[in-house]
Design an enzyme around this catalytic site. Structure first.
Site, mmCIF file in Angstrom:
data_model
loop_
_atom_site.group_PDB
_atom_site.id
_atom_site.type_symbol
_atom_site.label_atom_id
_atom_site.label_comp_id
_atom_site.label_asym_id
_atom_site.label_seq_id
_atom_site.Cartn_x
_atom_site.Cartn_y
_atom_site.Cartn_z
ATOM 1 N N HIS B 453 39.465 75.444 79.753
ATOM 2 C CA HIS B 453 38.953 74.094 79.920
ATOM 3 C C HIS B 453 39.304 73.157 78.771
ATOM 4 O O HIS B 453 39.008 71.964 78.815
ATOM 5 C CB HIS B 453 37.427 74.115 80.096
ATOM 6 C CG HIS B 453 36.922 73.072 81.050
ATOM 7 N ND1 HIS B 453 37.559 71.855 81.201
ATOM 8 C CD2 HIS B 453 35.869 73.059 81.884
ATOM 9 C CE1 HIS B 453 36.898 71.140 82.088
ATOM 10 N NE2 HIS B 453 35.869 71.841 82.516
ATOM 11 N N ASP B 457 41.584 70.621 83.556
ATOM 12 C CA ASP B 457 40.310 70.205 84.145
ATOM 13 C C ASP B 457 40.168 70.757 85.555
ATOM 14 O O ASP B 457 41.115 71.261 86.150
ATOM 15 C CB ASP B 457 40.175 68.689 84.136
ATOM 16 C CG ASP B 457 41.333 68.014 84.835
ATOM 17 O OD1 ASP B 457 41.694 66.900 84.435
ATOM 18 O OD2 ASP B 457 41.903 68.622 85.779
#
Lengths: 404, 483
Positions: B453, B457
């Site tokens: 992350h 995304d």
């Protein structure tokens, strides 16, 4: 001449079937505790249906067995099973077997010293460690293995070898075969056609030997040459000898002919039935517990882990695009695992902490290429960025693996 | 007092001895009886269980016998000791293997003639041992000789754990058997021995325990019981089931982590630094299943086993072309992203030794069939433990087909220096609605993606997953990408 009579085989085991670890059953008691092997002998009793005439035949001198399997581990397991479970009093056994290409090392030998493990892997040649002592041999279908099982008191290797010589001469009287004091058989005074090893237990003993009829000697010589340098160990070393196939001497000396001749000679000597009984080494009803023994012989712990302590001290050359340098490496191996490892790379070629990391990774792991590959890879994941460093690191790891 | 006599006997042993008076009170406040609690080096016990006593007496009175190396035959006078199976302090039984010696190509197993404890080994590995000379010292229980010493002590105790004159016989048992009896509070005199000379074996103890029914619970003094149950005499008293004592001889086992497991520890510890997020979806593979059935025999004719994996890998590669960030790598401080040009897709492989992840190189250049060939080769090498370093390094993306074993959704862990991974569940036949609203049988597989992350995304992964999914739900669309 040959009968497949598993039933006959088992009944002759029965009345004398005494397990080695027999603790003594108090005869007067009602609740008898019967050790494992004896229990199975009783079970075999119920399976059997054999004419009494058959029983009388085998009651005399001994048994001749031949394996239907060419799997080294299964055949070695048969040897162990007979040694552990059968009472050989007055009933010696001859076991004939052949294997697919395999290298068999002695109980206390070092496979890295004795053979080319990488070449064997490429060619699909198996590696096995037997329980008897002695040196390394190469088996294939052109090689007959003979095992003479007797009680400890009747153990006599020279007698067995003389029997084999008589059998050979029965087929080819002009054959110049002699036994040496190292219990080898020499053809024409210089070529080794048979090697010997044996195992002595508490009450039983066995002596087994090979017999080269028609082995692929090119494969033999390439595989029994160790490429590993700098090994120092107290393991039993093999004594290399010049070998020759019996078939080269005389066309009639095929494996089948020789096996029959040896069986006939054995039967005559021990005054026993000359029928060769075929046995299946995976049959648990005849040999209860044998598959587990065969599996144990295939484990890494047995084949490699039982190597006596040794150390490797060698230097490897590191040829990269820009430079040539040498690296010294020292490894102590115990029970097949790296006990200590020291890598001396040239100054500033690689950061010392990387070398230390490699060292700590190796300590405690198996001295095995496959495991080294996985460990090195896990380590390589931490240094992917600098290309030059990465390639040097890669080269170092590849070189280290070549000693395994 | 007899107890004092016993204590004096103990002082003969080298263990430190201290005695503490300990008075037990029962619930009514009466002194039941004084009990001496004696503390040896490591454990304390009460007089009513004189097991320790037994131990001391055996070590004090046991004979140390020299076990000589017996004649091996063939005139052999010396052998080399190759391996010891026991060490000093071990307990052995008669016929246990002690060591392996070698002489002149013969390997000999030496077994013990006695039961007892090993006190000394005369040789190290690789030393030469001489026939007829001592090999080991073994301390036996010397039952025949020390009758007098032994009988003295049990006169004190009503319990019969020690060598007792029971019907004129001694209870013979090895130290291991005695310990087992003691741990289970069994009187040796009550056990029928079935070994040699009525020796009690381990199996006898176990059989005895199996027969026990409730005799284990110590009877509490009747005066203490105030039974409320007896008040309601109308109710039938149901016998309370009593658990038979379970004899568990298993032990914990600690071993160092090495090899494949160690590699996994290192890799996963590094993976911990990556903040993972997951995204899962379901893929309808009905069309793909049908297609594969048709293609399987063609592939087999060309010598290749065709599984679903080649399709999954190719679809993933096509997806990575559109979303190259999933095929990237970040440096340690997350300062730079390297977009890798090659799609080297790894497949998690479960071998006997553990987890290994070889990868197929340059999937973007390979056809589905070529991927299948490479997968076959890697699988064969993997099961033969012959994977080379080049096969397991250089991966940029990974797929784990855990569904071949089972499962639906998973939470895979990214293998650094990669940034994404997918786990595929099992393909199951489930009812689904088609466009017309009818219920049809569909072949459904779940996929679970994990991504880094810090640079990826959720939207990116979701779109990538949709692209991948569309190629697999409509295999014909892959034709458009054929080069």
């Amino acid at each position: 001449m040959r009968k497949k009579l598993p039933g006959l085989c088992t009944i002759s085991l029965l009345p004398h079937c005494t397990p080695r670890r027999w603790q003594g059953v108090s005869t007067g008691s009602n609740s008898m505790l019967i050790p494992f092997s004896m229990k199975n002998c009783f079970q075999l009793l119920y399976i059997l249906k054999v004419p009494t005439a058959g029983l009388k035949n085998t009651a005399k001198g001994g048994l001749i067995l031949q394996s239907t399997s060419n799997n080294i581990y299964q055949n070695l397991a048969v040897e162990d099973w007979i040694h552990d479970h059968m009472n050989l009093e007055g009933k010696p056994i001859l076991f004939l077997w052949r294997n697919s290409p395999t290298v068999v090392i002695g109980r206390h030998q070092n496979p890295w010293q004795e053979c080319n493990i990488n070449l064997m892997r490429e060619r699909g040649i198996k590696l096995a460690r037997r329980r008897s002592g002695g040196g390394t041999v190469y088996h294939d279908m052109g090689n007959i293995n003979l095992t003479f099982f007797t009680t400890k008191t009747k153990y006599n290797r020279m007698e067995n070898l003389k029997l084999v010589i008589r059998a050979l001469k029965a087929v080819q009287p002009q054959l110049d075969v002699q036994a040496t004091d190292r219990f080898d058989l020499l053809l024409e005074g210089q070529f080794k056609i048979s090697g010997t090893a044996s195992k002595i237990g508490r009450t039983a003993a066995y002596h087994h030997c090979t017999l080269l009829c028609n082995t692929d000697w090119i494969s033999l010589s390439s595989v029994l040459k160790s490429p590993y340098q700098g090994i120092k160990s107290n393991a039993t070393p093999s004594v290399p000898s010049l070998v020759k196939n019996l078939l080269e001497n005389d066309d009639t000396l095929t494996c089948e002919v020789l096996m029959e001749s040896i069986a006939a000679e054995y039967a005559a000597y021990h005054q026993t039935d000359s029928n060769i009984i075929l046995i299946n080494p995976t049959d648990e009803t005849v040999f209860p517990g044998i598959n587990k023994q065969a599996e144990e012989l295939q484990t890494w712990e047995w084949i490699y882990g039982k190597t006596p302590k040794f150390s490797v001290n060698t230097s490897l050359n590191l040829l990269s695009e820009h430079s040539y340098s040498e690296m010294k490496i020292h490894v102590d191996v115990k029970n097949g695992r790296v006990e200590d490892c020291n890598i001396d790379a040239p100054d500033h070629w690689l950061p010392q902490e990387m070398l230390d990391k490699l060292r700590t990774r190796f300590v405690g792991s198996k001295f095995c290429q496959c495991e080294a590959t996985v460990l090195i890879n896990a380590l390589l994941r931490t240094y992917p960025k600098d290309h030059e460093l990465y390639s040097k690191w890669h080269l170092l790891c590849e070189k280290v693996k070549t000693i395994m | 007092m007899a107890a004092a006599r016993v204590l004096r006997g103990w002082s003969r042993s080298t263990r430190h001895l201290s005695c503490v008076h300990h008075i037990q009170m029962c619930s009514r406040g009466h002194v039941v009886k004084p009990k001496y609690t004696c503390l040896f080096g490591y454990s304390s016990f009460k007089f009513s269980h004189p097991h320790r006593l037994l131990r001391t007496s055996s070590t004090v009175n046991g004979q140390i016998l020299q076990f000589k190396l017996s004649d091996i035959g063939e005139g052999i006078t010396e052998v080399t000791v190759k391996e010891w199976y026991v060490k000093e302090g071990d307990t052995v039984s008669q016929f246990d293997s002690i060591c392996e010696v070698q002489s002149d190509k013969a390997s000999v197993t030496i077994t013990s003639r006695y039961d007892g404890i090993i006190r000394k080994l005369y040789y190290d590995v690789d030393e030469i041992a001489l026939v007829g000379k001592p090999l080991i010292d073994i301390e036996t229980e010397a039952l025949k000789d020390s009758e007098e010493d032994v009988v003295e002590t049990p006169a004190v105790f009503h319990d019969e754990h020690t060598h007792q004159e029971i019907k004129g016989h001694k209870t013979l048992a090895t130290p291991a058997v005695r310990r087992l009896a003691m741990e289970n509070n069994i009187k040796l005199s009550e056990v029928v021995g079935t070994g040699k000379d009525s020796r009690i074996l381990k199996e006898d103890i176990l059989n005895y325990l199996a027969k026990q029914t409730g005799a284990i619970l110590p009877p509490s003094p009747k005066s203490e019981i105030i039974p409320p149950l007896l008040k309601s005499e109308t109710t039938q008293s149901i016998p309370v089931p009593v658990l038979k004592p379970k004899v568990f001889t298993g032990k914990d086992r600690t071993e160092p982590i090495t090899g494949f497991e160690k590699a996994m520890v290192k890799t996963m510890t590094m993976a911990m630094k990556i903040p993972h997020f997951g995204y899962s979806d379901e893929v309808d593979l009905t069309q793909l299943v049908k297609l594969r059935e048709e293609l399987k025999p063609i592939a087999l004719a060309r010598g290749i086993k065709l599984s679903f994996m080649p399709f999954f890998l190719k679809a993933a590669s096509l997806g990575l072309l559109q979303f190259p960030i999933l095929n990237a790598s970040v440096d340690e401080n997350c300062q730079n992203i390297t977009y890798k040009a090659s799609h080297n897709i790894g497949i998690a492989m479960d071998t006997e030794q553990g987890l290994i992840v070889p990868n197929v190189k340059n999937v973007q250049l390979c056809s589905v069939f070529e991927i299948a060939i490479e997968l076959n080769r890697l699988q064969k090498l993997g099961s033969a433990k012959q994977l080379r370093t080049v096969d397991i390094t250089g991966g940029t993306f990974t797929l784990s087909n855990i569904g071949s074993i089972g499962g639906t959704y998973a939470k895979p862990v990214i293998l650094p220096p990669e940034v994404a991974i997918g786990a595929l569940g099992a393909i199951k036949a489930l009812p689904r609605f088609n466009e017309k609203g009818e219920v049809i049988k569909a072949q459904i597989m779940n996929v679970s993606w994990s991504a880094d992350h810090r640079i990826i995304d959720g939207a990116t992964v979701a779109r990538f997953s949709n692209v991948w999914k569309s190629f697999l739900e409509n295999p014909a669309s892959m034709l458009l990408e054929l080069k």
